[in-house]
Enzyme design. Sequence first.
Site, PDB file in Angstrom:
ATOM      1  N   HIS A 117       0.826  -1.213   0.000  1.00  0.00           N
ATOM      2  CA  HIS A 117       0.000   0.000   0.000  1.00  0.00           C
ATOM      3  C   HIS A 117       0.862   1.265   0.000  1.00  0.00           C
ATOM      4  CE1 HIS A 117      -3.115  -2.811   0.887  1.00  0.00           C
ATOM      5  NE2 HIS A 117      -2.632  -3.091   2.079  1.00  0.00           N
ATOM      6  N   HIS A 136      -6.796  -4.585  -1.358  1.00  0.00           N
ATOM      7  CA  HIS A 136      -6.023  -5.821  -1.291  1.00  0.00           C
ATOM      8  C   HIS A 136      -6.225  -6.706  -2.501  1.00  0.00           C
ATOM      9  CE1 HIS A 136      -6.180  -4.533   2.893  1.00  0.00           C
ATOM     10  NE2 HIS A 136      -4.974  -5.045   2.945  1.00  0.00           N
TER      11      HIS A 136
END
Lengths: 330, 214
Positions: A56, A218
Amino acid sequence: MKMLINVPETVVSDALRGLAAAHPELTVDVQNRLVVRRDAPVADKVGVVSGGGSGHEPLHGGYVGMGMLDAACPGEVFTSPVPDQMARATAAVHSGAGVLHIVKNYTGDVLNFKLAAELAEDEGIDVRQVLVDDDVAVTDSTHTAGRRGTGATLFVEKVAGALAEAGAPLDRVAATARKVNECSRSFGVALSACTTPAKGSPTFDLPPGELELGVGIHGEPGRERRGMMTAQEIADVALDAILEDLPPGGPVLLLVNGMGGTPLLELYGFSSHVQRILGQRHVGVARTLVGNYVTSLDMAGASVTLCRADEELLRLWDAPVRTPGLRWGC
Amino acid sequence: MEAVLDAAFFRRWLTRVTAVVEREATALTELDSAIGDADHGSNMRRGFDAASAAVDSEPPDTPGGVLTAVGRQLISKVGGASGPLYGTALRRAGRALGGEPRVSAEQLRDALGAAVDGVRDLGGAAVGDKTMLDALVPAVEAYGAALERGADLAGALDAAAAAARDGAEATIGLRARKGRASYLGERSVGHQDPGATSTSLLVAALADTAREAS
C-alpha cells in the site's frame, strides 16, 4: 507478469533497505521489519504507531516522520504484521506519554494489534487503539467483518500525528483520531486487478471492457462488476455512495487516491469531475490531495475519500509534516 | 498397536503438516485468490516452516510443549488472520494438555475443544460463517462421538478427518460472514473457504500420523 524484483521472498526486505538508504532521517530495522523516527522516542510526546500488510506504499512506512507516525510495522504483502513487530514498535516510541495504535479494520490487523496491545500493556505501556473503517462499499456491516479501512487512514495518521506533535495527551489524540474516522467515507474502483509478487499473476480476472466497483485495497474483488464507465460516471457512483452516508456538516478534505497503476494525468482528470459534482451538490472542498497515497500494488483504479472537517481538523491537517510520502509546511 | 500420544507423536504430526502445507500451498493460495487476498498458502508455509525449525532446534518433551511451541511460532511469524487464529488454537490446545509426557485420546478431545474455544474467542466467528470453524467444529464433534462409540484413537481421528473434509467442502455453498471473503457478499458462494481447507489438512495429518503409528 513482469516485476522489478529479484525474488518474491525478499520484496519487503529489499524495499526496506531502499527506504533506509534514501531516508537517513528514519531508523529502519530490516530484520525486525520496523520503520521508526530517528529521534524516537520524542520526550513527553504520545507515540503514534501504525502498520499493516505491505503493498500500500507509501502507507505506512512512508508516513513515518515529524508530524505523522512515530513508527510503522510492515507485514508481508497484503498480510498483517505480527504482534512482536507491533510491540517492538510501541516500545521504541514510548516516551512515557502512551502510544496510539492506528489499525485498519481487517481481521488480521485487528487480531494481531489486539495481541500486540496486550504485550505492550504487560510492559506497562498505556495503549489506545483507533480502528479505521471508512469504506462505504461495505454496505452490510452486520454480516461482514465490517467496513474496511482505506483512504481515511491517511487522514487519521496525519491528524493524530499533528496533534501528538503539538503535545496533546493520549486520550485526546485517540478521541480526535476516532473523530476523523467517523467523519470520513471512501469508495474505490478497480480498472484492473493487482498482482502480488507471491502469486505472480492477477489476483482476479477482470476482462478488458469491465470495471469493478467497491473494491478495497487488497486486490480482492469488489461488490459489483459493470461495463467500463467514463471518469465522470465513476465519480458520480462514488460520490452517490459516499454522500448518502457522510454525516452532514461543513467543508470536506478530499483525497483522490490512485491505486498504484493509474497515471496522475487520469487522476487529476478524475478529480476535476469529483470537484465539479461536489460543487453541484453544495459540498465545499477545503483541501484536496491527488496522488498515490494508499495503494494496492499495481492495481489501476482510484478511490475517493471525503472527511468532514471542522476548524480544528483543518488546522491539524495544515500543520507541518515531514515524511517520505507527505511533506509540507517545513 | 495403538498410537501413543507423546511428544514424538506430535513432532511427527508437525513434520507431516509442514510437508502437506508445502505441497498444498499453491492450491491454498488459489482458493484464497478467489475470495480473499491470495496469500493463505504462503502464510501457512512460512508459519509451519518456522514452527518445524523451532521445534527441531529445541524439541519440547511433552505433547503440550510441542503444540504450544508451534502456536507461538505461528503467532510470531505468520501475521494475517490465520497466524493469530491457528496460533491461539494450538496454544490453547497445548495448555489444555498440560505438562504430561503422554496424554490419552480423551485428553486430546478436550484439547481440541480448547482449540475451538480459542478460535471462537479471538475471531468471534460461528459455524456457518465460512471460516476454519466450519471444518474444526465438526471434526472435534466427530472425534468425540467416535470415542463414545468405542473407537480407538486412529478410528476416531479418521472420523474427525472425514468430518473436517466434509465441513470444508460444505463451505462452498456458504456465504462468508467473517474475514476478508465477507466483503464479497453473495459472490463468496461457490468457493471453498481456504481456512476451512487448511484446517482439514491439519486434522487429516493427525489421522495419518495415528494410522502410521498403529
